[in-house]
Design a protein around this motif. Structure first.
Motif, PDB file in Angstrom:
ATOM      1  N   ARG A  62       0.794  -1.232   0.000  1.00  0.00           N
ATOM      2  CA  ARG A  62       0.000   0.000   0.000  1.00  0.00           C
ATOM      3  C   ARG A  62       0.823   1.278   0.000  1.00  0.00           C
ATOM      4  O   ARG A  62       0.276   2.353  -0.254  1.00  0.00           O
ATOM      5  N   LEU A  63       2.093   1.184   0.329  1.00  0.00           N
ATOM      6  CA  LEU A  63       2.900   2.378   0.527  1.00  0.00           C
ATOM      7  C   LEU A  63       3.836   2.637  -0.653  1.00  0.00           C
ATOM      8  O   LEU A  63       4.229   1.705  -1.342  1.00  0.00           O
ATOM      9  N   PRO A  64       4.241   3.893  -0.827  1.00  0.00           N
ATOM     10  CA  PRO A  64       5.224   4.197  -1.882  1.00  0.00           C
ATOM     11  C   PRO A  64       6.642   3.905  -1.387  1.00  0.00           C
ATOM     12  O   PRO A  64       6.889   3.852  -0.185  1.00  0.00           O
ATOM     13  N   PRO A  65       7.573   3.704  -2.322  1.00  0.00           N
ATOM     14  CA  PRO A  65       8.966   3.508  -1.917  1.00  0.00           C
ATOM     15  C   PRO A  65       9.523   4.785  -1.297  1.00  0.00           C
ATOM     16  O   PRO A  65       9.042   5.857  -1.632  1.00  0.00           O
ATOM     17  N   PRO A  66      10.474   4.748  -0.452  1.00  0.00           N
ATOM     18  CA  PRO A  66      11.219   3.630   0.101  1.00  0.00           C
ATOM     19  C   PRO A  66      10.566   3.009   1.333  1.00  0.00           C
ATOM     20  O   PRO A  66      11.045   2.000   1.831  1.00  0.00           O
ATOM     21  N   VAL A  67       9.458   3.583   1.803  1.00  0.00           N
ATOM     22  CA  VAL A  67       8.788   3.048   2.989  1.00  0.00           C
ATOM     23  C   VAL A  67       8.245   1.650   2.703  1.00  0.00           C
ATOM     24  O   VAL A  67       8.321   0.754   3.550  1.00  0.00           O
ATOM     25  N   SER A  68       7.726   1.433   1.504  1.00  0.00           N
ATOM     26  CA  SER A  68       7.213   0.110   1.148  1.00  0.00           C
ATOM     27  C   SER A  68       8.330  -0.923   1.170  1.00  0.00           C
ATOM     28  O   SER A  68       8.124  -2.072   1.577  1.00  0.00           O
ATOM     29  N   GLU A  69       9.524  -0.506   0.754  1.00  0.00           N
ATOM     30  CA  GLU A  69      10.667  -1.417   0.746  1.00  0.00           C
ATOM     31  C   GLU A  69      11.046  -1.840   2.159  1.00  0.00           C
ATOM     32  O   GLU A  69      11.460  -2.983   2.383  1.00  0.00           O
ATOM     33  N   LEU A  70      10.918  -0.929   3.108  1.00  0.00           N
ATOM     34  CA  LEU A  70      11.206  -1.244   4.504  1.00  0.00           C
ATOM     35  C   LEU A  70      10.311  -2.378   4.992  1.00  0.00           C
ATOM     36  O   LEU A  70      10.785  -3.375   5.542  1.00  0.00           O
ATOM     37  N   PHE A  71       9.013  -2.236   4.772  1.00  0.00           N
ATOM     38  CA  PHE A  71       8.077  -3.241   5.256  1.00  0.00           C
ATOM     39  C   PHE A  71       8.141  -4.534   4.447  1.00  0.00           C
ATOM     40  O   PHE A  71       7.962  -5.617   5.002  1.00  0.00           O
ATOM     41  N   ALA A  72       8.437  -4.434   3.164  1.00  0.00           N
ATOM     42  CA  ALA A  72       8.581  -5.649   2.345  1.00  0.00           C
ATOM     43  C   ALA A  72       9.791  -6.459   2.800  1.00  0.00           C
ATOM     44  O   ALA A  72       9.704  -7.688   2.963  1.00  0.00           O
ATOM     45  N   LEU A  73      10.893  -5.792   3.028  1.00  0.00           N
ATOM     46  CA  LEU A  73      12.097  -6.477   3.480  1.00  0.00           C
ATOM     47  C   LEU A  73      11.902  -7.044   4.887  1.00  0.00           C
ATOM     48  O   LEU A  73      12.333  -8.161   5.181  1.00  0.00           O
ATOM     49  N   PHE A  74      11.241  -6.290   5.735  1.00  0.00           N
ATOM     50  CA  PHE A  74      10.948  -6.751   7.096  1.00  0.00           C
ATOM     51  C   PHE A  74      10.110  -8.031   7.058  1.00  0.00           C
ATOM     52  O   PHE A  74      10.434  -9.016   7.724  1.00  0.00           O
ATOM     53  N   SER A  75       9.079  -8.040   6.246  1.00  0.00           N
ATOM     54  CA  SER A  75       8.229  -9.221   6.115  1.00  0.00           C
ATOM     55  C   SER A  75       9.020 -10.409   5.564  1.00  0.00           C
ATOM     56  O   SER A  75       8.900 -11.534   6.057  1.00  0.00           O
ATOM     57  N   GLU A  76       9.842 -10.132   4.565  1.00  0.00           N
ATOM     58  CA  GLU A  76      10.646 -11.200   3.958  1.00  0.00           C
ATOM     59  C   GLU A  76      11.628 -11.795   4.965  1.00  0.00           C
ATOM     60  O   GLU A  76      11.783 -13.013   5.046  1.00  0.00           O
ATOM     61  N   LEU A  77      12.284 -10.933   5.743  1.00  0.00           N
ATOM     62  CA  LEU A  77      13.238 -11.431   6.737  1.00  0.00           C
ATOM     63  C   LEU A  77      12.541 -12.231   7.837  1.00  0.00           C
ATOM     64  O   LEU A  77      13.099 -13.209   8.344  1.00  0.00           O
ATOM     65  N   LEU A  78      11.341 -11.825   8.204  1.00  0.00           N
ATOM     66  CA  LEU A  78      10.609 -12.568   9.232  1.00  0.00           C
ATOM     67  C   LEU A  78      10.226 -13.972   8.765  1.00  0.00           C
ATOM     68  O   LEU A  78      10.243 -14.920   9.550  1.00  0.00           O
ATOM     69  N   THR A  79       9.881 -14.096   7.490  1.00  0.00           N
ATOM     70  CA  THR A  79       9.419 -15.391   6.995  1.00  0.00           C
ATOM     71  C   THR A  79      10.546 -16.280   6.478  1.00  0.00           C
ATOM     72  O   THR A  79      10.445 -17.496   6.571  1.00  0.00           O
ATOM     73  N   SER A  80      11.613 -15.693   5.955  1.00  0.00           N
ATOM     74  CA  SER A  80      12.634 -16.517   5.305  1.00  0.00           C
ATOM     75  C   SER A  80      13.879 -16.777   6.157  1.00  0.00           C
ATOM     76  O   SER A  80      14.742 -17.532   5.746  1.00  0.00           O
ATOM     77  N   THR A  81      13.995 -16.124   7.308  1.00  0.00           N
ATOM     78  CA  THR A  81      15.163 -16.319   8.160  1.00  0.00           C
ATOM     79  C   THR A  81      14.718 -16.672   9.571  1.00  0.00           C
ATOM     80  O   THR A  81      13.532 -16.615   9.895  1.00  0.00           O
ATOM     81  N   GLU A  82      15.678 -16.974  10.396  1.00  0.00           N
ATOM     82  CA  GLU A  82      15.406 -17.286  11.803  1.00  0.00           C
ATOM     83  C   GLU A  82      15.560 -16.066  12.697  1.00  0.00           C
ATOM     84  O   GLU A  82      15.607 -16.204  13.920  1.00  0.00           O
ATOM     85  N   LEU A  83      15.632 -14.886  12.105  1.00  0.00           N
ATOM     86  CA  LEU A  83      15.810 -13.660  12.883  1.00  0.00           C
ATOM     87  C   LEU A  83      14.557 -13.353  13.695  1.00  0.00           C
ATOM     88  O   LEU A  83      13.436 -13.596  13.245  1.00  0.00           O
ATOM     89  N   ASP A  84      14.768 -12.771  14.881  1.00  0.00           N
ATOM     90  CA  ASP A  84      13.607 -12.291  15.624  1.00  0.00           C
ATOM     91  C   ASP A  84      13.179 -10.951  15.027  1.00  0.00           C
ATOM     92  O   ASP A  84      13.864 -10.384  14.173  1.00  0.00           O
ATOM     93  N   ALA A  85      12.047 -10.447  15.464  1.00  0.00           N
ATOM     94  CA  ALA A  85      11.459  -9.247  14.855  1.00  0.00           C
ATOM     95  C   ALA A  85      12.368  -8.025  14.995  1.00  0.00           C
ATOM     96  O   ALA A  85      12.509  -7.248  14.047  1.00  0.00           O
ATOM     97  N   SER A  86      13.000  -7.859  16.145  1.00  0.00           N
ATOM     98  CA  SER A  86      13.829  -6.663  16.335  1.00  0.00           C
ATOM     99  C   SER A  86      15.060  -6.684  15.425  1.00  0.00           C
ATOM    100  O   SER A  86      15.431  -5.661  14.860  1.00  0.00           O
ATOM    101  N   GLU A  87      15.688  -7.830  15.272  1.00  0.00           N
ATOM    102  CA  GLU A  87      16.849  -7.923  14.398  1.00  0.00           C
ATOM    103  C   GLU A  87      16.446  -7.759  12.927  1.00  0.00           C
ATOM    104  O   GLU A  87      17.151  -7.112  12.153  1.00  0.00           O
ATOM    105  N   ALA A  88      15.313  -8.330  12.550  1.00  0.00           N
ATOM    106  CA  ALA A  88      14.823  -8.172  11.183  1.00  0.00           C
ATOM    107  C   ALA A  88      14.517  -6.701  10.896  1.00  0.00           C
ATOM    108  O   ALA A  88      14.802  -6.197   9.799  1.00  0.00           O
ATOM    109  N   TRP A  89      13.937  -6.012  11.873  1.00  0.00           N
ATOM    110  CA  TRP A  89      13.629  -4.580  11.717  1.00  0.00           C
ATOM    111  C   TRP A  89      14.920  -3.781  11.542  1.00  0.00           C
ATOM    112  O   TRP A  89      15.016  -2.916  10.668  1.00  0.00           O
TER     113      TRP A  89
END
Length: 170
Positions: A62-89
């Motif tokens: 829903r958001l324009p870049p670069p803010v959308s990229e922040l949340f897209a990468l955050f979501s990707e790191l949460l699902t594809s890695t073993e990182l906790d939320a704070s480290e992914a953020w």
């Protein structure tokens, strides 16, 4: 040949001023988008009971870049890695930071938010998001003031600086 050089100098100086002015005007917009995203995130976590990675993915759509990229990468790191939320953020923020117009004060606020995201119950998460929103609101007001105060000045000074250089070289 001198005239071509003079025109190039003027063009470059005006372009630099326009870029600086654009950065000043992009900062309040990006803060506003982040505030909006955090409000939506709060609603999804507290009322929608949506998982964090799913909420972040929806926000990125829903958001324009670069803010959308922040949340897209955050979501990707949460699902594809073993990182906790704070480290992914933190990693997401570090990766997109060079493409933002935000300042270090906003970075500190967002990093502080990242320390608490995904670690507490819904009520505490909501309180943390509200605190972050208040801090960002103050930063947005400051950014708007700076943009009004310095936006035109940047463009004018760059033109005058270019003219001064051209006059000194002739």
């Amino acid at each position: 040949m001198k005239w071509l050089g003079a025109l190039l100098i003027l063009f470059a100086s005006v372009w630099l001023g326009a870029e600086q002015s654009k950065k000043l005007s992009d900062r309040p917009k990006q803060i506003r988008f982040i505030r909006s995203a955090l409000q939506t995130l709060e609603a999804e976590i507290v009322y929608g009971l949506t998982p964090l990675h799913e909420s972040a993915r929806k926000l990125s759509e829903r958001l324009p870049p670069p803010v959308s990229e922040l949340f897209a990468l955050f979501s990707e790191l949460l699902t594809s890695t073993e990182l906790d939320a704070s480290e992914a953020w933190k990693q997401s923020l570090a990766k997109i930071w060079p493409r933002t117009a935000l300042m270090e004060s906003e970075r500190a606020i967002l990093l502080e938010f990242g320390e608490t995201v995904g670690k507490h119950d819904r009520l505490t998460e909501q309180k943390q998001i509200l605190v972050t929103l208040k801090h960002l609101e103050r930063q947005e007001e400051e950014a708007c003031e700076k943009q009004k105060k310095y936006g035109k000045m940047m463009r004018s000074l760059s033109l005058m600086g270019g003219l001064l250089i051209v006059l000194l070289l002739f």
